[in-house]
Design a protein around this motif. Sequence first.
Motif, PDB file in Angstrom:
ATOM      1  N   LYS A 108       4.224   0.340   6.356  1.00 53.15           N
ATOM      2  CA  LYS A 108       3.424   1.242   5.852  1.00 53.15           C
ATOM      3  C   LYS A 108       3.743   2.935   5.912  1.00 53.15           C
ATOM      4  O   LYS A 108       4.077   3.260   7.004  1.00 53.15           O
ATOM      5  N   MET A 109       3.497   3.464   4.700  1.00 52.92           N
ATOM      6  CA  MET A 109       3.804   5.161   4.930  1.00 52.92           C
ATOM      7  C   MET A 109       2.422   5.540   4.322  1.00 52.92           C
ATOM      8  O   MET A 109       1.996   5.295   3.362  1.00 52.92           O
ATOM      9  N   ALA A 153       6.715   1.453  -3.188  1.00 54.34           N
ATOM     10  CA  ALA A 153       5.803   0.709  -2.604  1.00 54.34           C
ATOM     11  C   ALA A 153       5.833  -0.615  -3.132  1.00 54.34           C
ATOM     12  O   ALA A 153       6.492  -0.852  -4.426  1.00 54.34           O
ATOM     13  N   GLU A 154       5.673  -1.757  -2.308  1.00 55.91           N
ATOM     14  CA  GLU A 154       5.958  -3.044  -2.771  1.00 55.91           C
ATOM     15  C   GLU A 154       5.199  -3.920  -1.673  1.00 55.91           C
ATOM     16  O   GLU A 154       4.571  -3.426  -0.616  1.00 55.91           O
ATOM     17  N   GLU A 155       5.241  -5.241  -1.688  1.00 54.63           N
ATOM     18  CA  GLU A 155       4.793  -6.203  -0.806  1.00 54.63           C
ATOM     19  C   GLU A 155       4.935  -5.792   0.597  1.00 54.63           C
ATOM     20  O   GLU A 155       3.853  -5.754   1.021  1.00 54.63           O
ATOM     21  N   ASN A 156       6.211  -5.393   1.052  1.00 59.70           N
ATOM     22  CA  ASN A 156       6.349  -5.265   2.417  1.00 59.70           C
ATOM     23  C   ASN A 156       6.347  -3.757   2.755  1.00 59.70           C
ATOM     24  O   ASN A 156       6.830  -3.544   3.940  1.00 59.70           O
ATOM     25  N   PHE A 157       6.169  -2.950   2.061  1.00 61.73           N
ATOM     26  CA  PHE A 157       6.212  -1.380   2.030  1.00 61.73           C
ATOM     27  C   PHE A 157       5.031  -0.822   1.495  1.00 61.73           C
ATOM     28  O   PHE A 157       5.081  -0.462   0.333  1.00 61.73           O
ATOM     29  N   ARG A 158       3.973  -0.580   2.137  1.00 61.25           N
ATOM     30  CA  ARG A 158       2.486  -0.300   1.672  1.00 61.25           C
ATOM     31  C   ARG A 158       2.351   1.384   1.662  1.00 61.25           C
ATOM     32  O   ARG A 158       3.151   1.813   2.629  1.00 61.25           O
ATOM     33  N   VAL A 159       2.017   1.817   0.641  1.00 62.20           N
ATOM     34  CA  VAL A 159       2.048   3.494   0.683  1.00 62.20           C
ATOM     35  C   VAL A 159       0.511   3.729   0.553  1.00 62.20           C
ATOM     36  O   VAL A 159      -0.050   3.205  -0.286  1.00 62.20           O
ATOM     37  N   GLU A 212     -10.644   9.575  11.254  1.00 62.65           N
ATOM     38  CA  GLU A 212     -11.394   8.504  11.164  1.00 62.65           C
ATOM     39  C   GLU A 212     -10.624   7.916   9.762  1.00 62.65           C
ATOM     40  O   GLU A 212     -10.446   6.782   9.701  1.00 62.65           O
ATOM     41  N   GLY A 213     -10.521   8.855   8.701  1.00 64.44           N
ATOM     42  CA  GLY A 213     -10.057   8.318   7.366  1.00 64.44           C
ATOM     43  C   GLY A 213      -8.438   7.808   7.629  1.00 64.44           C
ATOM     44  O   GLY A 213      -8.130   6.769   7.025  1.00 64.44           O
ATOM     45  N   TYR A 214      -7.777   8.519   8.530  1.00 64.74           N
ATOM     46  CA  TYR A 214      -6.465   7.994   8.792  1.00 64.74           C
ATOM     47  C   TYR A 214      -6.349   6.766   9.648  1.00 64.74           C
ATOM     48  O   TYR A 214      -5.537   5.931   9.281  1.00 64.74           O
ATOM     49  N   LYS A 215      -7.140   6.685  10.412  1.00 61.94           N
ATOM     50  CA  LYS A 215      -7.425   5.287  11.287  1.00 61.94           C
ATOM     51  C   LYS A 215      -7.506   4.157  10.401  1.00 61.94           C
ATOM     52  O   LYS A 215      -6.995   3.192  10.223  1.00 61.94           O
ATOM     53  N   GLN A 216      -8.641   4.320   9.459  1.00 64.05           N
ATOM     54  CA  GLN A 216      -8.774   3.406   8.441  1.00 64.05           C
ATOM     55  C   GLN A 216      -7.577   2.929   7.484  1.00 64.05           C
ATOM     56  O   GLN A 216      -7.480   2.168   7.010  1.00 64.05           O
ATOM     57  N   ALA A 217      -6.912   4.105   7.116  1.00 60.64           N
ATOM     58  CA  ALA A 217      -5.700   3.917   6.323  1.00 60.64           C
ATOM     59  C   ALA A 217      -4.616   3.268   7.120  1.00 60.64           C
ATOM     60  O   ALA A 217      -4.100   2.191   6.174  1.00 60.64           O
ATOM     61  N   ILE A 218      -4.625   3.333   8.416  1.00 63.37           N
ATOM     62  CA  ILE A 218      -3.594   2.409   8.969  1.00 63.37           C
ATOM     63  C   ILE A 218      -4.103   0.949   9.083  1.00 63.37           C
ATOM     64  O   ILE A 218      -3.110   0.114   8.829  1.00 63.37           O
ATOM     65  N   GLU A 219      -5.193   0.800   8.835  1.00 67.50           N
ATOM     66  CA  GLU A 219      -5.813  -0.664   9.145  1.00 67.50           C
ATOM     67  C   GLU A 219      -5.996  -1.140   7.508  1.00 67.50           C
ATOM     68  O   GLU A 219      -6.071  -2.414   7.596  1.00 67.50           O
ATOM     69  N   PHE A 220      -5.957  -0.416   6.588  1.00 73.37           N
ATOM     70  CA  PHE A 220      -6.152  -0.904   5.282  1.00 73.37           C
ATOM     71  C   PHE A 220      -5.139  -1.813   4.827  1.00 73.37           C
ATOM     72  O   PHE A 220      -3.747  -1.519   5.081  1.00 73.37           O
ATOM     73  N   ASP A 221      -5.436  -3.081   4.320  1.00 70.47           N
ATOM     74  CA  ASP A 221      -4.447  -3.995   4.348  1.00 70.47           C
ATOM     75  C   ASP A 221      -4.161  -4.641   2.913  1.00 70.47           C
ATOM     76  O   ASP A 221      -3.613  -5.729   2.683  1.00 70.47           O
ATOM     77  N   GLN A 222      -4.447  -3.799   2.041  1.00 66.48           N
ATOM     78  CA  GLN A 222      -3.779  -4.199   0.435  1.00 66.48           C
ATOM     79  C   GLN A 222      -2.469  -3.772   0.211  1.00 66.48           C
ATOM     80  O   GLN A 222      -2.044  -3.007   0.749  1.00 66.48           O
ATOM     81  N   GLU A 223      -1.887  -4.596  -0.558  1.00 71.06           N
ATOM     82  CA  GLU A 223      -0.367  -4.340  -0.763  1.00 71.06           C
ATOM     83  C   GLU A 223      -0.331  -3.264  -1.682  1.00 71.06           C
ATOM     84  O   GLU A 223      -1.166  -2.739  -2.293  1.00 71.06           O
ATOM     85  N   GLY A 224       0.965  -2.759  -1.890  1.00 68.42           N
ATOM     86  CA  GLY A 224       1.303  -1.827  -2.890  1.00 68.42           C
ATOM     87  C   GLY A 224       1.007  -0.338  -2.504  1.00 68.42           C
ATOM     88  O   GLY A 224       0.825  -0.018  -1.459  1.00 68.42           O
ATOM     89  N   GLY A 225       0.712   0.259  -3.555  1.00 66.71           N
ATOM     90  CA  GLY A 225       0.527   1.648  -3.295  1.00 66.71           C
ATOM     91  C   GLY A 225      -0.885   2.324  -3.836  1.00 66.71           C
ATOM     92  O   GLY A 225      -1.208   1.710  -4.698  1.00 66.71           O
TER      93      GLY A 225
END
Length: 327
Positions: A108-109, A153-159, A212-225
């Motif tokens: 993830k980036m 962005a793709e299945e294995n590289f989430r943005v 908090e927003g960045y922590k949630q973004a790290i944990e966010f688990d949807q594919e793609g961008g």
Amino acid sequence: MHQKKVLIMGGAGFIGTVLSPYLHDAGYDVTVADACWFGNYLPSHIKLIQTDLFDLKKEDLVPYDSIIFLAGLSNDPMAEFSPKSNFILNTALPSYIGFLAREAGVKKMIFASSCSVYGYTLNKTYTEEDPAICNYPYGVSKLQGERSLLALAEENFRVVCIRQGTVCGYSPRMRLDLAMNTMFKNAIQNHKITLSNHRIWRPILGLNDLCEGYKQAIEFDQEGGHIFNLSSFNTTVGELATSVIGFVKEKMNIDVAIEDQNVQDYRNYKVSTEKAKNLLHYNAKQNDLDIISELYNNLSSFSDFTDERFFNIQVFKKLVHDNPLLS
Ligand SMILES: NC(=O)c1ccc[n+]([C@@H]2O[C@H](COP(=O)([O-])OP(=O)(O)OC[C@H]3O[C@@H](n4cnc5c(N)ncnc54)[C@H](O)[C@@H]3O)[C@@H](O)[C@H]2O)c1
């Protein structure tokens, strides 16, 4: 449980110096990579790789699960002083890092974008689906940085692109060139707050809400961008100045005047954070008084208002002078 390894690029800056220990304390294995233009005020337990990010290689990125990109030029004055560096560091650099990261197997980036991509808007609260139209170097470079990463962005590289409001509050690597921080300094130093136009809207983002927003973004688990607006609240700069003035009068007994220059600004926007609420479970908690109190409580550590390191453009001009490649 696997401890997620996070590399924070530009993590020795204003935001990163607060975000890095926050994520460390939340259980992440945090490393910062930064050229330390403004010095290093990170706690000693945060691992730091002092480097220009262009010198990193694919192998250097392999160990990490996520990369947070906070580097580049972080305001309009720097971008306008050197449009060339602005486009290299805010568009080409994140695009190159995204390319390397995907090759390295980073999952993830997260890109620190800005609500300034919205430009001058009229009386509407902007969502991520609304047009982002701006024509000044900083806004355009951030928008193009987003686009280049979303293209990878793709299945294995989430943005995840986070369009931050103006971030305000206290960081050990302090900035006094940000809306509320500047007003607070000017109220104390000059007993006067000068506004370009009191009617201009800005989203303001407190550092705690941002973390908090960045922590949630790290944990966010949807594919793609994905793109998310992030702010604590929308306000006019006139309302913001009134809050600062009221606070400074009450706590410090200083009378502060407002000078409104009534000129046209090229940025005017308020943003919706509904998407972050729904998908990241983001819940903004900070208000204007929380942020001003944070500044007031830490005033002793940035009370020398003449220190140039609090003003990005002053440090950047010297960097450019010493390194013509940045000009
Ligand atoms: N502060 C805000 O209000 C705000 C609002 C919206 C978006 N942003 C974005 O958030 C990010 C962080 O903002 P900030 O206020 O912490 O900025 P900052 O200027 O304090 O920090 C940026 C850091 O990036 C590092 N850096 C820049 N180019 C580098 C390179 N080539 N190699 C290595 N390190 C490099 C600098 O040394 C510095 O420590 C920026 O990308 C900015 O555009 C900030």
